[in-house]
Design a protein around this motif. Structure first.
Motif, mmCIF file in Angstrom:
data_model
loop_
_atom_site.group_PDB
_atom_site.id
_atom_site.type_symbol
_atom_site.label_atom_id
_atom_site.label_comp_id
_atom_site.label_asym_id
_atom_site.label_seq_id
_atom_site.Cartn_x
_atom_site.Cartn_y
_atom_site.Cartn_z
ATOM 1 N N TYR A 241 3.816 12.075 -4.774
ATOM 2 C CA TYR A 241 4.840 13.179 -4.242
ATOM 3 C C TYR A 241 5.645 11.611 -3.202
ATOM 4 C CZ TYR A 241 7.680 16.250 -1.527
ATOM 5 O OH TYR A 241 9.032 16.720 -0.642
ATOM 6 N N LEU A 242 5.146 11.316 -2.071
ATOM 7 C CA LEU A 242 5.671 10.432 -0.819
ATOM 8 C C LEU A 242 6.325 9.480 -1.496
ATOM 9 C CD1 LEU A 242 2.638 10.645 1.694
ATOM 10 C CD2 LEU A 242 5.096 12.438 1.500
ATOM 11 N N VAL A 243 5.312 9.003 -2.656
ATOM 12 C CA VAL A 243 5.841 7.876 -3.406
ATOM 13 C C VAL A 243 7.541 8.327 -3.897
ATOM 14 C CG1 VAL A 243 6.145 5.709 -5.416
ATOM 15 C CG2 VAL A 243 4.202 6.540 -3.870
ATOM 16 N N GLU A 244 7.236 9.181 -4.731
ATOM 17 C CA GLU A 244 8.945 9.735 -5.361
ATOM 18 C C GLU A 244 9.837 9.981 -4.187
ATOM 19 O OE1 GLU A 244 7.905 13.213 -7.199
ATOM 20 O OE2 GLU A 244 6.666 12.524 -8.880
ATOM 21 N N ARG A 245 9.414 10.683 -2.708
ATOM 22 C CA ARG A 245 10.219 10.860 -2.156
ATOM 23 C C ARG A 245 10.951 9.242 -1.975
ATOM 24 N NH1 ARG A 245 11.582 15.980 0.294
ATOM 25 N NH2 ARG A 245 13.627 14.310 0.554
ATOM 26 N N ALA A 246 9.907 8.280 -1.607
ATOM 27 C CA ALA A 246 10.600 7.214 -1.026
ATOM 28 C C ALA A 246 11.796 6.304 -1.646
ATOM 29 C CB ALA A 246 9.706 6.293 -0.967
ATOM 30 N N GLY B 158 0.829 -1.517 -0.567
ATOM 31 C CA GLY B 158 -0.503 -0.105 0.052
ATOM 32 C C GLY B 158 0.915 0.486 -0.266
ATOM 33 N N ALA B 159 0.881 2.133 -1.071
ATOM 34 C CA ALA B 159 1.477 3.291 -1.186
ATOM 35 C C ALA B 159 0.631 4.532 -0.945
ATOM 36 C CB ALA B 159 2.732 3.156 -2.440
ATOM 37 N N PRO C 246 -0.118 7.668 1.818
ATOM 38 C CA PRO C 246 0.346 8.794 3.065
ATOM 39 C C PRO C 246 0.979 7.155 4.027
ATOM 40 C CG PRO C 246 -1.788 9.163 2.964
ATOM 41 C CD PRO C 246 -1.513 7.973 2.249
ATOM 42 N N ALA C 247 0.965 6.168 4.819
ATOM 43 C CA ALA C 247 1.005 5.385 6.035
ATOM 44 C C ALA C 247 2.335 5.313 5.142
ATOM 45 C CB ALA C 247 0.039 4.557 6.793
ATOM 46 N N GLY C 248 2.582 4.496 4.265
ATOM 47 C CA GLY C 248 2.966 3.489 3.541
ATOM 48 C C GLY C 248 4.293 3.916 2.840
ATOM 49 N N SER C 249 4.339 4.691 2.362
ATOM 50 C CA SER C 249 4.737 5.572 1.490
ATOM 51 C C SER C 249 5.891 6.235 2.470
ATOM 52 C CB SER C 249 4.601 6.700 0.926
ATOM 53 O OG SER C 249 3.883 6.153 -0.584
ATOM 54 N N VAL C 250 6.092 6.569 3.679
ATOM 55 C CA VAL C 250 6.785 6.897 4.859
ATOM 56 C C VAL C 250 6.638 5.953 5.203
ATOM 57 C CG1 VAL C 250 6.229 8.831 6.751
ATOM 58 C CG2 VAL C 250 5.371 9.417 4.781
ATOM 59 N N ALA C 251 5.967 4.927 5.841
ATOM 60 C CA ALA C 251 6.941 4.019 6.252
ATOM 61 C C ALA C 251 8.613 3.191 5.586
ATOM 62 C CB ALA C 251 5.969 2.790 6.806
ATOM 63 N N ALA C 252 7.630 3.486 3.761
ATOM 64 C CA ALA C 252 9.170 2.883 3.466
ATOM 65 C C ALA C 252 9.976 3.434 3.001
ATOM 66 C CB ALA C 252 8.917 2.210 1.754
ATOM 67 N N TYR C 253 9.823 4.595 3.307
ATOM 68 C CA TYR C 253 10.708 5.936 2.882
ATOM 69 C C TYR C 253 11.813 5.732 4.147
ATOM 70 C CZ TYR C 253 13.249 10.642 3.209
ATOM 71 O OH TYR C 253 14.018 11.425 3.841
#
Length: 380
Positions: free
Chosen positions: A100-105, A10-11, A13-20
């Motif tokens: 954007y969050l995915v890009e940062r990750a 799951g990408a 807000p939670a998923g992308s930030v955790a992955a980052y």
């Protein structure tokens, strides 16, 4: 089969930030999502100051409006406005924010794969698995987690500036309390439109379109001008909801981490991502055998706010006039402003006149049966 240190399903807000956070700490991390990005999600798109403080980077590139004023009404009648000392909410759109969050990750080293559906098995082997695929995702069942989640429901859409006066709402968030049982209506400013929506108890689902129509009419908006109308469920966990077991955990909406009163899940998404990433890194580094510490951390860090949210929700629902009168007090607004800006962890931490105002709401909540009391053993 490929092997990663961590896989996040799951990408949002939670998923992308955790992955980052995992990748930034050196973990080989895979982030997957069933949708093809960029994609949209039904959401009011507000990111409070307290939510921003949970992020390791700025989201300025996707902010469309900054809110410094709140306007509240009771059942489209009594109305008051309050100016904040500083911004309290940053408005964006999920299509832009999530991309954007995915890009940062990815910049941090995450491998991202969209268009990947997860049903009865994961696409790779991983030492740690985080489920972040929302209220309707498959990860909770796959991981043997979740359960005992109460759902609210919401319906929202967008109105272009050509069909609404942009100056009326610029920099202002409008909250219509009492407009929907168990919730409220809202008007949020965006770059070239406003977002209008209503949300409440799950039983209100069949009536949400009529609630949204009335919200529009009360604001002089043609209901037929509302575009991209979408409904969604709001998952709210109970103390018995399992959010971690073994090397797996649920974060964000997948864990039912939505504020019961506001329906907002951004703060909880970013905070749970931070807590889960820390617990996952402990597992990967051999400092812990399971993700159980994450569940305890959520109870301590987010539980008090969840308990207060349930109290406020039931107080407004059962005693709307009395609760609204308390909310008009200057001391109450100061407490709310501090909560939104992240200067106050939860209402119970207020002091002085602000604490007295909060206790009045708590008293009404107790008279109404306060479902938030169920979280107190969890917080002990």
């Amino acid at each position: 089969m490929e092997r990663f240190d961590a896989v996040v399903v799951g990408a949002g807000p939670a998923g992308s930030v955790a992955a980052y956070r995992l990748a930034a700490a050196g973990a080989r991390t895979l982030l997957v999502d069933k949708a093809t990005f960029p994609r949209d999600k039904p959401c009011g798109g507000g990111v409070t100051g307290r939510a921003l403080k949970m992020l390791p980077f700025s989201i300025d590139p996707v902010v469309e409006d900054v809110v410094e004023r709140a306007e509240l009404t009771l059942d489209y009648g009594h109305r008051f406005g309050r100016e904040a000392r500083a911004p309290i909410c940053w408005m964006t759109q999920r299509r832009r924010l999530d991309a954007y969050l995915v890009e940062r990750a990815v910049e941090a080293g995450v491998e991202f794969r969209d268009g990947v559906r997860v049903h009865d098995r994961l696409p790779v082997d991983a030492r740690v698995v985080l489920g972040a695929d929302g209220a309707n995702g498959a990860s909770a069942q796959l991981l043997g987690l979740g359960g005992d989640v109460v759902h609210g429901v919401a319906l929202e859409g967008n109105v272009r500036h050509g069909d609404v006066d942009p100056d009326r709402y610029r920099g202002t968030m409008v909250i219509e309390l009492g407009a929907v049982p168990g919730g409220y209506g809202w008007v949020f400013p965006k770059g070239d439109h406003v977002n209008v929506g209503v949300g409440g108890w799950l039983a209100e689902g069949p009536r949400l379109r009529e609630h949204l129509r009335r919200l529009c009419l009360e604001h002089g908006i043609d209901p037929d001008a509302v575009e991209e109308t979408r409904g969604h469920r709001l998952p709210m966990r109970r103390p018995s909801t399992r959010i971690a077991c073994g090397n797996s955990a649920l974060i964000g909406d997948a864990a039912g981490l939505v504020d019961p009163f506001s329906g907002d899940g951004m703060y909880e998404a970013f905070y749970s991502a931070k807590l889960a990433a820390a617990a996952a890194l402990d597992v990967l580094e051999g400092k812990a055998e399971t993700m159980d510490a994450y569940a305890s951390a959520v109870a301590r860090a987010i539980g008090p706010l969840t308990a207060a949210g349930w109290g406020a929700k039931i107080a407004v629902d059962r005693f709307p006039r009395a609760t609204f009168a308390i909310m008009r007090l200057p001391a109450t607004w100061r407490a709310v402003e501090k909560l939104l800006r992240g200067e106050l962890g939860h209402p119970g931490a207020a002091r002085g006149a602000e604490r007295a105002a909060v206790r009045l709401v708590y008293a009404l909540a107790r008279r109404a049966g306060d479902p938030g009391r169920e979280f107190r053993p969890e917080l002990a």
